[in-house]
Design a protein around this motif. Structure first.
Motif, mmCIF file in Angstrom:
data_model
loop_
_atom_site.group_PDB
_atom_site.id
_atom_site.type_symbol
_atom_site.label_atom_id
_atom_site.label_comp_id
_atom_site.label_asym_id
_atom_site.label_seq_id
_atom_site.Cartn_x
_atom_site.Cartn_y
_atom_site.Cartn_z
ATOM 1 N N GLY A 400 14.743 -3.681 1.313
ATOM 2 C CA GLY A 400 13.848 -4.064 2.390
ATOM 3 C C GLY A 400 14.069 -5.414 2.853
ATOM 4 O O GLY A 400 14.122 -5.702 4.116
ATOM 5 N N PHE A 405 16.026 -0.426 5.789
ATOM 6 C CA PHE A 405 15.019 0.608 5.637
ATOM 7 C C PHE A 405 15.278 2.139 5.393
ATOM 8 O O PHE A 405 14.627 2.469 4.512
ATOM 9 N N LEU A 428 6.295 -2.402 1.852
ATOM 10 C CA LEU A 428 5.393 -2.579 3.067
ATOM 11 C C LEU A 428 5.590 -4.166 3.158
ATOM 12 O O LEU A 428 5.836 -4.656 4.454
ATOM 13 N N SER A 430 8.524 -5.783 3.233
ATOM 14 C CA SER A 430 9.747 -5.927 4.111
ATOM 15 C C SER A 430 9.364 -5.566 5.595
ATOM 16 O O SER A 430 9.874 -6.055 6.533
ATOM 17 N N CYS A 431 8.490 -4.706 5.726
ATOM 18 C CA CYS A 431 8.019 -4.321 7.077
ATOM 19 C C CYS A 431 7.419 -5.401 7.852
ATOM 20 O O CYS A 431 7.546 -5.661 9.118
ATOM 21 N N ARG A 432 6.300 -6.121 6.953
ATOM 22 C CA ARG A 432 5.956 -7.350 7.626
ATOM 23 C C ARG A 432 6.995 -8.449 7.842
ATOM 24 O O ARG A 432 7.029 -9.036 8.933
ATOM 25 N N ASN A 436 8.115 -4.333 11.233
ATOM 26 C CA ASN A 436 8.623 -2.745 11.279
ATOM 27 C C ASN A 436 7.179 -2.093 11.205
ATOM 28 O O ASN A 436 6.824 -1.658 10.291
ATOM 29 N N LEU A 439 6.902 2.217 10.045
ATOM 30 C CA LEU A 439 7.041 2.229 8.407
ATOM 31 C C LEU A 439 6.011 1.498 8.024
ATOM 32 O O LEU A 439 5.258 2.459 7.057
ATOM 33 N N GLY A 440 5.366 0.370 8.411
ATOM 34 C CA GLY A 440 4.336 -0.290 7.912
ATOM 35 C C GLY A 440 3.257 0.166 7.764
ATOM 36 O O GLY A 440 2.408 0.548 7.170
ATOM 37 N N ILE A 464 1.065 -7.343 9.946
ATOM 38 C CA ILE A 464 2.143 -6.536 10.691
ATOM 39 C C ILE A 464 1.739 -6.217 12.128
ATOM 40 O O ILE A 464 2.406 -6.862 12.954
#
Length: 542
Positions: A400, A405, A428, A430-432, A436, A439-440, A464
DNA sequence: ATAGGGTTAG
Protein backbone atom coordinates in the motif's frame (compact mmCIF):
# COMPACT_ATOMS: atom_id res chain seq x y z
CA UNK A 1 27.24 -56.88 51.35
CA UNK A 2 28.57 -58.97 54.16
CA UNK A 3 26.58 -59.13 57.33
CA UNK A 4 23.70 -57.05 56.12
CA UNK A 5 20.59 -58.39 54.44
CA UNK A 6 21.34 -58.09 50.73
CA UNK A 7 17.81 -56.95 49.92
CA UNK A 8 18.02 -53.87 52.15
CA UNK A 9 21.56 -52.98 51.14
CA UNK A 10 20.89 -53.14 47.44
CA UNK A 11 17.87 -50.89 47.54
CA UNK A 12 19.53 -48.26 49.72
CA UNK A 13 22.74 -48.28 47.71
CA UNK A 14 21.03 -47.94 44.36
CA UNK A 15 18.73 -45.28 45.69
CA UNK A 16 21.75 -43.27 46.81
CA UNK A 17 23.42 -43.77 43.44
CA UNK A 18 20.37 -42.35 41.68
CA UNK A 19 20.40 -39.29 43.91
CA UNK A 20 24.01 -38.56 43.10
CA UNK A 21 23.84 -39.44 39.44
CA UNK A 22 25.51 -36.80 37.26
CA UNK A 23 24.97 -37.92 33.69
CA UNK A 24 22.77 -40.03 31.47
CA UNK A 25 25.66 -42.46 31.02
CA UNK A 26 25.77 -43.10 34.74
CA UNK A 27 22.01 -43.28 34.84
CA UNK A 28 21.91 -46.00 32.21
CA UNK A 29 24.47 -47.98 34.18
CA UNK A 30 22.32 -47.71 37.28
CA UNK A 31 19.30 -48.72 35.22
CA UNK A 32 21.00 -51.91 34.07
CA UNK A 33 22.14 -52.60 37.64
CA UNK A 34 18.52 -52.32 38.80
CA UNK A 35 17.48 -54.81 36.14
CA UNK A 36 20.23 -57.32 36.88
CA UNK A 37 19.69 -57.19 40.63
CA UNK A 38 15.92 -57.42 40.43
CA UNK A 39 15.88 -61.18 41.28
CA UNK A 40 17.38 -60.27 44.66
CA UNK A 41 14.76 -57.67 45.45
CA UNK A 42 11.09 -57.58 46.28
CA UNK A 43 8.77 -56.33 43.57
CA UNK A 44 7.98 -53.34 45.68
CA UNK A 45 11.62 -52.32 46.06
CA UNK A 46 12.23 -52.89 42.38
CA UNK A 47 9.34 -50.62 41.48
CA UNK A 48 10.46 -48.08 44.02
CA UNK A 49 13.91 -47.85 42.41
CA UNK A 50 12.54 -47.61 38.90
CA UNK A 51 10.20 -44.82 39.88
CA UNK A 52 13.05 -42.92 41.57
CA UNK A 53 15.04 -43.37 38.37
CA UNK A 54 12.10 -42.04 36.37
CA UNK A 55 11.86 -39.01 38.61
CA UNK A 56 15.55 -38.21 38.22
CA UNK A 57 15.34 -38.65 34.47
CA UNK A 58 12.37 -36.33 34.18
CA UNK A 59 13.56 -33.47 36.37
CA UNK A 60 17.30 -33.46 36.78
CA UNK A 61 19.34 -31.11 34.66
CA UNK A 62 21.40 -33.99 33.38
CA UNK A 63 18.31 -36.15 32.85
CA UNK A 64 16.41 -36.80 29.67
CA UNK A 65 12.70 -36.60 29.24
CA UNK A 66 12.87 -38.93 26.25
CA UNK A 67 14.49 -41.62 28.37
CA UNK A 68 11.94 -40.97 31.10
CA UNK A 69 9.19 -41.61 28.59
CA UNK A 70 10.69 -44.88 27.43
CA UNK A 71 11.20 -45.92 31.04
CA UNK A 72 7.60 -45.12 31.88
CA UNK A 73 6.37 -47.03 28.85
CA UNK A 74 8.25 -50.10 30.06
CA UNK A 75 6.35 -50.11 33.35
CA UNK A 76 3.53 -52.61 33.42
CA UNK A 77 1.75 -51.12 36.40
CA UNK A 78 3.08 -47.65 37.17
CA UNK A 79 2.61 -46.61 40.77
CA UNK A 80 1.21 -43.32 42.07
CA UNK A 81 4.66 -41.76 42.26
CA UNK A 82 5.40 -42.61 38.61
CA UNK A 83 2.07 -41.25 37.42
CA UNK A 84 2.67 -38.05 39.35
CA UNK A 85 6.11 -37.73 37.82
CA UNK A 86 4.78 -38.08 34.30
CA UNK A 87 1.82 -35.78 34.86
CA UNK A 88 4.18 -33.17 36.26
CA UNK A 89 6.57 -33.60 33.33
CA UNK A 90 3.92 -32.85 30.79
CA UNK A 91 1.93 -30.31 32.79
CA UNK A 92 3.81 -27.33 31.39
CA UNK A 93 3.36 -28.27 27.74
CA UNK A 94 0.84 -26.14 25.95
CA UNK A 95 0.19 -28.16 22.82
CA UNK A 96 -2.70 -30.55 22.98
CA UNK A 97 -0.99 -33.91 22.76
CA UNK A 98 -2.28 -36.78 20.74
CA UNK A 99 -0.15 -39.32 22.57
CA UNK A 100 -1.16 -41.13 25.70
CA UNK A 101 1.16 -38.83 27.64
CA UNK A 102 -1.08 -35.83 28.04
CA UNK A 103 -1.65 -35.13 31.74
CA UNK A 104 -5.37 -35.79 31.35
CA UNK A 105 -4.90 -39.11 29.61
CA UNK A 106 -2.36 -40.18 32.19
CA UNK A 107 -4.82 -39.18 34.88
CA UNK A 108 -7.63 -41.19 33.30
CA UNK A 109 -5.41 -44.23 32.92
CA UNK A 110 -4.35 -43.87 36.51
CA UNK A 111 -7.96 -43.78 37.72
CA UNK A 112 -8.83 -46.71 35.50
CA UNK A 113 -6.06 -48.80 37.04
CA UNK A 114 -7.49 -48.13 40.48
CA UNK A 115 -4.86 -45.73 41.77
CA UNK A 116 -6.13 -42.83 43.85
CA UNK A 117 -4.62 -39.45 43.03
CA UNK A 118 -3.14 -37.48 45.91
CA UNK A 119 -2.35 -33.90 46.86
CA UNK A 120 0.64 -33.91 44.53
CA UNK A 121 -1.32 -35.04 41.50
CA UNK A 122 -3.79 -32.17 41.40
CA UNK A 123 -1.58 -29.09 41.32
CA UNK A 124 -0.08 -30.25 38.04
CA UNK A 125 -3.40 -31.23 36.53
CA UNK A 126 -4.67 -27.72 37.26
CA UNK A 127 -1.50 -26.24 35.87
CA UNK A 128 -2.18 -28.10 32.67
CA UNK A 129 -5.77 -26.79 32.61
CA UNK A 130 -4.43 -23.26 33.06
CA UNK A 131 -1.89 -23.51 30.28
CA UNK A 132 -4.32 -25.11 27.85
CA UNK A 133 -7.09 -22.76 28.95
CA UNK A 134 -9.48 -25.58 29.74
CA UNK A 135 -11.57 -24.45 32.71
CA UNK A 136 -14.18 -27.09 31.99
CA UNK A 137 -11.72 -29.92 32.38
CA UNK A 138 -10.62 -28.10 35.50
CA UNK A 139 -14.17 -28.04 36.86
CA UNK A 140 -14.45 -31.80 36.42
CA UNK A 141 -11.18 -32.36 38.24
CA UNK A 142 -12.35 -29.92 40.91
CA UNK A 143 -15.23 -32.29 41.69
CA UNK A 144 -12.73 -35.13 42.14
CA UNK A 145 -10.80 -32.95 44.60
CA UNK A 146 -13.95 -32.47 46.64
CA UNK A 147 -14.82 -36.18 46.55
CA UNK A 148 -11.37 -37.07 47.83
CA UNK A 149 -11.57 -34.45 50.56
CA UNK A 150 -8.50 -32.63 49.26
CA UNK A 151 -10.27 -29.27 49.09
CA UNK A 152 -8.58 -28.26 52.30
CA UNK A 153 -5.09 -28.59 50.84
CA UNK A 154 -3.49 -25.17 50.32
CA UNK A 155 -1.47 -26.20 47.28
CA UNK A 156 -4.40 -27.85 45.57
CA UNK A 157 -6.67 -24.87 46.27
CA UNK A 158 -4.12 -22.31 45.15
CA UNK A 159 -3.63 -23.99 41.80
CA UNK A 160 -7.40 -24.13 41.40
CA UNK A 161 -7.69 -20.44 42.22
CA UNK A 162 -4.95 -19.66 39.72
CA UNK A 163 -6.64 -21.74 37.03
CA UNK A 164 -10.06 -20.15 37.49
CA UNK A 165 -8.75 -16.62 37.67
CA UNK A 166 -6.48 -17.05 34.65
CA UNK A 167 -9.45 -18.38 32.70
CA UNK A 168 -11.43 -15.26 33.58
CA UNK A 169 -13.61 -17.04 36.13
CA UNK A 170 -12.67 -14.85 39.06
CA UNK A 171 -16.04 -15.44 40.73
CA UNK A 172 -15.33 -19.13 41.12
CA UNK A 173 -11.75 -18.36 42.11
CA UNK A 174 -13.06 -16.16 44.92
CA UNK A 175 -15.50 -18.89 45.98
CA UNK A 176 -12.60 -21.31 46.33
CA UNK A 177 -10.63 -18.69 48.22
CA UNK A 178 -13.50 -18.06 50.63
CA UNK A 179 -13.95 -21.77 51.24
CA UNK A 180 -10.36 -22.28 52.30
CA UNK A 181 -9.63 -22.85 55.96
CA UNK A 182 -6.13 -21.43 55.63
CA UNK A 183 -5.02 -19.07 52.92
CA UNK A 184 -1.57 -17.76 52.17
CA UNK A 185 -0.02 -15.04 50.05
CA UNK A 186 -0.02 -17.33 47.01
CA UNK A 187 -3.82 -17.57 47.19
CA UNK A 188 -4.16 -13.79 47.01
CA UNK A 189 -1.48 -13.34 44.37
CA UNK A 190 -3.20 -15.92 42.20
CA UNK A 191 -6.40 -13.87 42.16
CA UNK A 192 -4.46 -10.67 41.54
CA UNK A 193 -2.53 -12.14 38.60
CA UNK A 194 -5.76 -13.45 37.12
CA UNK A 195 -7.29 -9.96 37.17
CA UNK A 196 -4.19 -8.53 35.53
CA UNK A 197 -4.09 -11.20 32.87
CA UNK A 198 -7.75 -10.66 32.00
CA UNK A 199 -7.26 -6.92 31.65
CA UNK A 200 -9.16 -6.04 34.80
CA UNK A 201 -6.43 -3.67 35.88
CA UNK A 202 -8.55 -1.46 38.13
CA UNK A 203 -9.94 -4.48 39.90
CA UNK A 204 -6.34 -5.65 40.41
CA UNK A 205 -5.23 -2.25 41.68
CA UNK A 206 -8.00 -2.05 44.22
CA UNK A 207 -7.19 -5.53 45.46
CA UNK A 208 -3.51 -4.65 45.60
CA UNK A 209 -4.33 -1.63 47.79
CA UNK A 210 -6.37 -3.78 50.17
CA UNK A 211 -3.73 -6.47 50.56
CA UNK A 212 -2.23 -6.52 54.02
CA UNK A 213 0.65 -8.78 53.09
CA UNK A 214 2.61 -8.23 49.87
CA UNK A 215 5.71 -10.00 48.74
CA UNK A 216 8.03 -9.35 45.79
CA UNK A 217 5.81 -11.41 43.54
CA UNK A 218 2.80 -9.26 44.44
CA UNK A 219 4.68 -6.08 43.52
CA UNK A 220 6.23 -7.54 40.40
CA UNK A 221 2.89 -8.88 39.21
CA UNK A 222 1.21 -5.52 39.45
CA UNK A 223 4.14 -3.73 37.82
CA UNK A 224 4.28 -6.19 34.93
CA UNK A 225 0.52 -6.28 34.58
CA UNK A 226 0.34 -2.52 34.22
CA UNK A 227 3.09 -2.43 31.61
CA UNK A 228 1.51 -5.22 29.59
CA UNK A 229 -1.90 -3.64 29.98
CA UNK A 230 -0.62 -0.46 28.36
CA UNK A 231 -0.30 1.63 31.53
CA UNK A 232 3.48 1.91 31.88
CA UNK A 233 3.35 5.30 33.62
CA UNK A 234 1.43 3.82 36.55
CA UNK A 235 3.75 0.85 36.67
CA UNK A 236 6.69 3.20 37.23
CA UNK A 237 4.76 4.91 40.03
CA UNK A 238 4.20 1.57 41.72
CA UNK A 239 7.87 0.72 41.24
CA UNK A 240 8.87 3.88 43.08
CA UNK A 241 6.41 3.01 45.82
CA UNK A 242 7.99 -0.44 46.01
CA UNK A 243 11.40 1.11 46.53
CA UNK A 244 10.06 3.16 49.42
CA UNK A 245 8.40 0.19 51.10
CA UNK A 246 10.51 -1.51 53.71
CA UNK A 247 9.52 -5.15 53.43
CA UNK A 248 10.48 -5.94 49.85
CA UNK A 249 13.46 -5.45 47.56
CA UNK A 250 13.21 -5.24 43.79
CA UNK A 251 14.77 -8.22 42.04
CA UNK A 252 15.59 -9.21 38.46
CA UNK A 253 11.97 -9.68 37.57
CA UNK A 254 11.17 -6.17 38.77
CA UNK A 255 14.04 -4.74 36.75
CA UNK A 256 12.97 -6.53 33.57
CA UNK A 257 9.45 -5.11 33.85
CA UNK A 258 10.60 -1.62 34.69
CA UNK A 259 13.02 -1.57 31.76
CA UNK A 260 10.15 -2.68 29.59
CA UNK A 261 7.99 0.14 30.99
CA UNK A 262 10.74 2.59 30.05
CA UNK A 263 10.81 1.39 26.47
CA UNK A 264 7.08 1.91 26.11
CA UNK A 265 7.51 5.41 27.47
CA UNK A 266 10.65 6.22 25.53
CA UNK A 267 12.07 7.15 28.90
CA UNK A 268 15.77 6.95 28.18
CA UNK A 269 17.04 8.60 31.36
CA UNK A 270 14.86 6.41 33.58
CA UNK A 271 15.94 3.38 31.59
CA UNK A 272 19.58 4.29 31.98
CA UNK A 273 18.99 4.84 35.67
CA UNK A 274 17.45 1.36 36.03
CA UNK A 275 20.40 -0.11 34.14
CA UNK A 276 22.74 1.53 36.64
CA UNK A 277 20.50 0.58 39.56
CA UNK A 278 20.73 -3.06 38.54
CA UNK A 279 24.50 -2.93 38.79
CA UNK A 280 24.43 -0.98 42.06
CA UNK A 281 22.22 -3.69 43.55
CA UNK A 282 24.87 -6.22 42.64
CA UNK A 283 22.48 -7.95 40.28
CA UNK A 284 23.76 -9.25 36.98
CA UNK A 285 21.78 -8.69 33.82
CA UNK A 286 20.59 -12.07 32.59
CA UNK A 287 19.31 -12.81 29.10
CA UNK A 288 15.81 -11.53 29.84
CA UNK A 289 17.05 -8.21 31.21
CA UNK A 290 19.55 -7.80 28.39
CA UNK A 291 16.79 -8.34 25.86
CA UNK A 292 14.65 -5.75 27.61
CA UNK A 293 17.60 -3.35 27.61
CA UNK A 294 18.18 -3.82 23.88
CA UNK A 295 14.54 -3.10 23.28
CA UNK A 296 14.62 -0.06 25.58
CA UNK A 297 17.73 1.49 24.09
CA UNK A 298 16.41 0.75 20.62
CA UNK A 299 13.04 2.35 21.27
CA UNK A 300 14.65 5.34 22.96
CA UNK A 301 16.74 6.01 19.88
CA UNK A 302 20.00 4.93 21.45
CA UNK A 303 21.04 2.32 18.92
CA UNK A 304 24.70 2.28 19.94
CA UNK A 305 23.88 1.24 23.50
CA UNK A 306 21.50 -1.42 22.21
CA UNK A 307 24.28 -2.86 20.06
CA UNK A 308 26.65 -2.69 23.01
CA UNK A 309 24.35 -4.71 25.26
CA UNK A 310 23.73 -7.16 22.43
CA UNK A 311 27.43 -7.71 21.77
CA UNK A 312 28.10 -8.31 25.45
CA UNK A 313 25.58 -11.14 25.62
CA UNK A 314 27.19 -14.55 26.14
CA UNK A 315 24.05 -16.34 25.07
CA UNK A 316 21.31 -15.14 22.78
CA UNK A 317 17.94 -16.74 22.11
CA UNK A 318 15.31 -15.88 19.49
CA UNK A 319 13.90 -13.07 21.61
CA UNK A 320 17.30 -11.42 22.00
CA UNK A 321 18.03 -11.63 18.28
CA UNK A 322 14.56 -10.38 17.44
CA UNK A 323 14.88 -7.42 19.82
CA UNK A 324 18.12 -6.39 18.11
CA UNK A 325 16.65 -6.92 14.65
CA UNK A 326 13.67 -4.71 15.44
CA UNK A 327 15.92 -2.02 16.86
CA UNK A 328 17.68 -1.92 13.48
CA UNK A 329 14.32 -2.01 11.76
CA UNK A 330 13.03 0.93 13.79
CA UNK A 331 16.08 2.92 12.77
CA UNK A 332 15.46 2.21 9.11
CA UNK A 333 18.53 -0.02 8.91
CA UNK A 334 16.95 -2.79 6.89
CA UNK A 335 20.33 -4.11 5.76
CA UNK A 336 21.60 -4.59 9.30
CA UNK A 337 18.33 -6.25 10.22
CA UNK A 338 18.67 -8.82 7.44
CA UNK A 339 22.38 -9.19 8.17
CA UNK A 340 21.45 -10.22 11.70
CA UNK A 341 18.98 -12.78 10.40
CA UNK A 342 21.86 -14.51 8.59
CA UNK A 343 24.10 -14.20 11.61
CA UNK A 344 21.57 -15.70 13.97
CA UNK A 345 21.09 -18.63 11.66
CA UNK A 346 24.84 -19.23 11.49
CA UNK A 347 24.91 -19.24 15.28
CA UNK A 348 22.17 -21.84 15.39
CA UNK A 349 19.12 -19.86 16.44
CA UNK A 350 16.00 -20.19 14.35
CA UNK A 351 13.91 -17.08 13.74
CA UNK A 352 10.25 -17.27 14.69
CA UNK A 353 7.12 -15.54 13.45
CA UNK A 354 7.87 -12.46 15.57
CA UNK A 355 11.29 -12.10 13.94
CA UNK A 356 9.58 -11.97 10.58
CA UNK A 357 7.04 -9.40 11.70
CA UNK A 358 10.01 -7.22 12.66
CA UNK A 359 11.74 -7.79 9.33
CA UNK A 360 8.60 -7.23 7.29
CA UNK A 361 7.75 -4.06 9.14
CA UNK A 362 11.31 -2.87 8.52
CA UNK A 363 10.67 -3.33 4.80
CA UNK A 364 7.32 -1.58 5.10
CA UNK A 365 8.76 1.47 6.84
CA UNK A 366 11.56 1.75 4.31
CA UNK A 367 9.11 0.96 1.45
CA UNK A 368 11.42 -1.75 0.11
CA UNK A 369 8.94 -3.76 -1.91
CA UNK A 370 11.32 -6.36 -3.32
CA UNK A 371 12.95 -7.10 0.02
CA UNK A 372 9.53 -7.41 1.58
CA UNK A 373 8.24 -9.83 -1.02
CA UNK A 374 11.44 -11.87 -0.80
CA UNK A 375 11.25 -11.89 2.99
CA UNK A 376 7.67 -13.16 2.94
CA UNK A 377 8.72 -15.92 0.58
CA UNK A 378 11.82 -16.79 2.58
CA UNK A 379 9.76 -17.13 5.72
CA UNK A 380 7.48 -19.70 4.12
CA UNK A 381 9.86 -21.65 1.94
CA UNK A 382 13.12 -21.65 3.88
CA UNK A 383 11.92 -21.38 7.45
CA UNK A 384 8.61 -23.18 7.06
CA UNK A 385 6.72 -20.53 8.99
CA UNK A 386 3.12 -20.15 7.88
CA UNK A 387 2.30 -16.46 7.67
CA UNK A 388 -0.12 -15.19 10.30
CA UNK A 389 -2.50 -12.23 9.97
CA UNK A 390 0.28 -9.99 11.31
CA UNK A 391 2.58 -10.90 8.46
CA UNK A 392 -0.12 -10.24 5.88
CA UNK A 393 -0.82 -6.91 7.54
CA UNK A 394 2.85 -5.93 7.20
CA UNK A 395 3.00 -6.93 3.56
CA UNK A 396 -0.28 -5.17 2.77
CA UNK A 397 1.10 -2.12 4.54
CA UNK A 398 4.24 -2.29 2.40
CA UNK A 399 2.42 -2.77 -0.90
CA UNK A 400 0.00 0.00 0.00
CA UNK A 401 2.76 2.44 0.90
CA UNK A 402 4.32 1.68 -2.46
CA UNK A 403 1.00 2.48 -4.12
CA UNK A 404 0.54 -1.08 -5.38
CA UNK A 405 -3.14 -1.25 -4.53
CA UNK A 406 -4.05 -4.04 -6.91
CA UNK A 407 -1.36 -6.33 -5.63
CA UNK A 408 -2.34 -5.50 -2.06
CA UNK A 409 -5.97 -6.38 -2.72
CA UNK A 410 -4.94 -9.58 -4.50
CA UNK A 411 -2.86 -10.52 -1.47
CA UNK A 412 -5.79 -9.92 0.86
CA UNK A 413 -8.00 -12.10 -1.33
CA UNK A 414 -5.42 -14.88 -1.22
CA UNK A 415 -5.25 -14.95 2.57
CA UNK A 416 -6.12 -18.31 4.09
CA UNK A 417 -7.64 -16.57 7.12
CA UNK A 418 -10.13 -13.76 7.52
CA UNK A 419 -8.34 -10.43 7.15
CA UNK A 420 -8.70 -8.51 10.40
CA UNK A 421 -9.09 -4.77 10.98
CA UNK A 422 -5.31 -4.32 10.98
CA UNK A 423 -4.98 -5.72 7.47
CA UNK A 424 -7.74 -3.47 6.15
CA UNK A 425 -6.52 -0.64 8.35
CA UNK A 426 -3.07 -0.86 6.76
CA UNK A 427 -4.58 -0.53 3.30
CA UNK A 428 -6.84 2.27 4.48
CA UNK A 429 -3.78 4.15 5.73
CA UNK A 430 -2.23 3.79 2.29
CA UNK A 431 -5.38 5.20 0.70
CA UNK A 432 -4.94 8.26 2.85
CA UNK A 433 -1.27 8.48 1.94
CA UNK A 434 -1.90 8.22 -1.80
CA UNK A 435 -5.22 9.99 -1.94
CA UNK A 436 -7.11 6.92 -3.12
CA UNK A 437 -10.65 8.10 -2.36
CA UNK A 438 -12.56 5.34 -4.11
CA UNK A 439 -10.87 2.41 -2.35
CA UNK A 440 -10.62 4.35 0.90
CA UNK A 441 -14.39 4.90 0.98
CA UNK A 442 -14.99 1.21 0.39
CA UNK A 443 -12.63 0.02 3.12
CA UNK A 444 -13.61 2.67 5.65
CA UNK A 445 -17.28 1.86 5.05
CA UNK A 446 -16.60 -1.80 5.71
CA UNK A 447 -14.53 -1.14 8.82
CA UNK A 448 -17.09 1.28 10.21
CA UNK A 449 -19.83 -1.30 9.70
CA UNK A 450 -17.72 -3.79 11.67
CA UNK A 451 -17.04 -1.45 14.58
CA UNK A 452 -19.35 1.60 14.36
CA UNK A 453 -18.22 3.03 17.69
CA UNK A 454 -14.51 3.15 16.84
CA UNK A 455 -13.60 6.71 15.97
CA UNK A 456 -10.35 5.87 14.18
CA UNK A 457 -11.89 4.82 10.86
CA UNK A 458 -14.14 7.89 10.65
CA UNK A 459 -11.12 10.10 11.20
CA UNK A 460 -9.09 8.47 8.44
CA UNK A 461 -12.02 8.66 6.03
CA UNK A 462 -12.48 12.32 6.81
CA UNK A 463 -8.74 12.86 6.22
CA UNK A 464 -9.02 11.13 2.84
CA UNK A 465 -11.85 13.45 1.78
CA UNK A 466 -10.03 16.48 3.09
CA UNK A 467 -6.87 15.59 1.22
CA UNK A 468 -8.88 15.28 -2.01
CA UNK A 469 -10.56 18.59 -1.17
CA UNK A 470 -13.96 16.84 -1.09
CA UNK A 471 -15.27 18.91 1.77
CA UNK A 472 -18.81 17.59 1.36
CA UNK A 473 -17.43 14.21 2.29
CA UNK A 474 -15.71 15.62 5.36
CA UNK A 475 -18.99 17.18 6.48
CA UNK A 476 -20.85 13.90 5.91
CA UNK A 477 -18.41 11.97 8.09
CA UNK A 478 -18.53 14.60 10.84
CA UNK A 479 -22.32 14.53 10.80
CA UNK A 480 -22.35 10.75 10.98
CA UNK A 481 -20.01 10.86 13.96
CA UNK A 482 -22.25 13.39 15.71
CA UNK A 483 -25.36 11.35 15.03
CA UNK A 484 -23.77 8.24 16.42
CA UNK A 485 -22.37 10.11 19.37
CA UNK A 486 -18.80 9.14 18.62
CA UNK A 487 -16.10 11.15 20.22
CA UNK A 488 -12.40 10.74 20.24
CA UNK A 489 -12.31 9.94 23.92
CA UNK A 490 -8.56 10.00 24.47
CA UNK A 491 -6.66 12.58 22.45
CA UNK A 492 -3.57 11.20 20.77
CA UNK A 493 -0.55 11.99 22.82
CA UNK A 494 3.19 11.55 22.78
CA UNK A 495 5.64 11.30 25.58
CA UNK A 496 8.81 13.19 26.08
CA UNK A 497 11.40 12.92 28.78
CA UNK A 498 12.91 16.16 30.01
CA UNK A 499 15.52 15.92 32.77
CA UNK A 500 14.33 12.46 33.69
CA UNK A 501 10.70 13.56 34.02
CA UNK A 502 8.21 12.05 31.61
CA UNK A 503 5.69 14.48 30.15
CA UNK A 504 2.69 13.82 27.99
CA UNK A 505 1.95 16.24 25.27
CA UNK A 506 -0.90 16.31 22.78
CA UNK A 507 -2.78 18.60 20.42
CA UNK A 508 -5.16 19.41 23.27
CA UNK A 509 -2.38 21.02 25.27
CA UNK A 510 0.35 20.06 27.68
CA UNK A 511 1.85 21.09 30.98
CA UNK A 512 3.10 24.69 30.75
CA UNK A 513 6.43 23.78 32.23
CA UNK A 514 7.45 21.69 29.27
CA UNK A 515 5.53 23.44 26.52
CA UNK A 516 8.23 25.98 25.83
CA UNK A 517 10.95 23.40 25.95
CA UNK A 518 9.06 21.19 23.49
CA UNK A 519 8.50 24.08 21.12
CA UNK A 520 12.16 24.93 21.29
CA UNK A 521 13.12 21.30 20.66
CA UNK A 522 10.71 21.00 17.75
CA UNK A 523 12.14 24.12 16.15
CA UNK A 524 15.64 22.73 16.31
CA UNK A 525 14.43 19.41 14.93
CA UNK A 526 12.67 21.13 12.06
CA UNK A 527 15.77 23.08 11.16
CA UNK A 528 17.95 19.98 11.33
CA UNK A 529 15.49 18.01 9.22
CA UNK A 530 15.48 20.74 6.58
CA UNK A 531 19.25 20.61 6.49
CA UNK A 532 19.06 16.88 6.03
CA UNK A 533 16.81 17.45 3.03
CA UNK A 534 13.50 16.40 4.55
CA UNK A 535 10.43 17.93 3.00
CA UNK A 536 7.40 17.61 5.25
CA UNK A 537 4.14 16.42 3.74
CA UNK A 538 1.90 19.29 4.80
CA UNK A 539 -0.97 17.87 2.79
CA UNK A 540 -1.76 15.59 5.70
CA UNK A 541 -2.42 18.54 7.98
CA UNK A 542 -5.82 20.12 7.98
C1' DA B 1 4.45 -29.24 45.11
C1' DT B 2 1.25 -23.72 43.96
C1' DA B 3 2.04 -17.33 42.13
C1' DG B 4 5.94 -12.94 38.91
C1' DG B 5 10.27 -11.07 33.88
C1' DG B 6 12.29 -9.98 27.75
C1' DT B 7 11.01 -9.74 21.21
C1' DT B 8 6.41 -8.02 16.50
C1' DA B 9 2.06 -5.48 14.55
C1' DG B 10 -1.78 -1.20 14.93
Amino acid sequence: MRGVPAKFNMKEALSLLIQECKSMRELKQIHSKIITTSPYMTHKDHHFLLSRLLFFCAFSRSGSLAYAVSLFRSFKDPNLFSYNTMIRSFSSIKERMVTSLSPFRLYKRMLASGIQPDNLTFPFLFKSCTIKHEPNTGKTIHTHVIKLGLDSDVFVCNTMIYMYSMCGLSDIALQVLNGMTQRNIVSWNSILIGYLRCGELDQALSMFCDMKERNTITWNSIITGLVQGGRPMESLKIFHEMQRSKDVEPDKVTIASVVSACSYLGALDQGRWVHGYLERQGLKADMVIQTALIDMYGKCGCLERAVEVFNEMPRKDVLAWTAMISAFADHGLTKNAFGLLGEMERQGTKPNHVTFVALLSACAHAVQVDSGRRCFDLMRRVYGIDPLVHHYACLVDLLGRAGLFEEAEELIKSMPMKPDEFVWGALLGSCRMHGNVELGEKIAGYLISLDPQNHAFYVVLSDIYAKAKQFEGVKRVRKLMCERGIQKTVPGCSLIEVDGQIHEFSVRGSAESVKEEIKWLLNILTIELKFAGYVPDINEEF
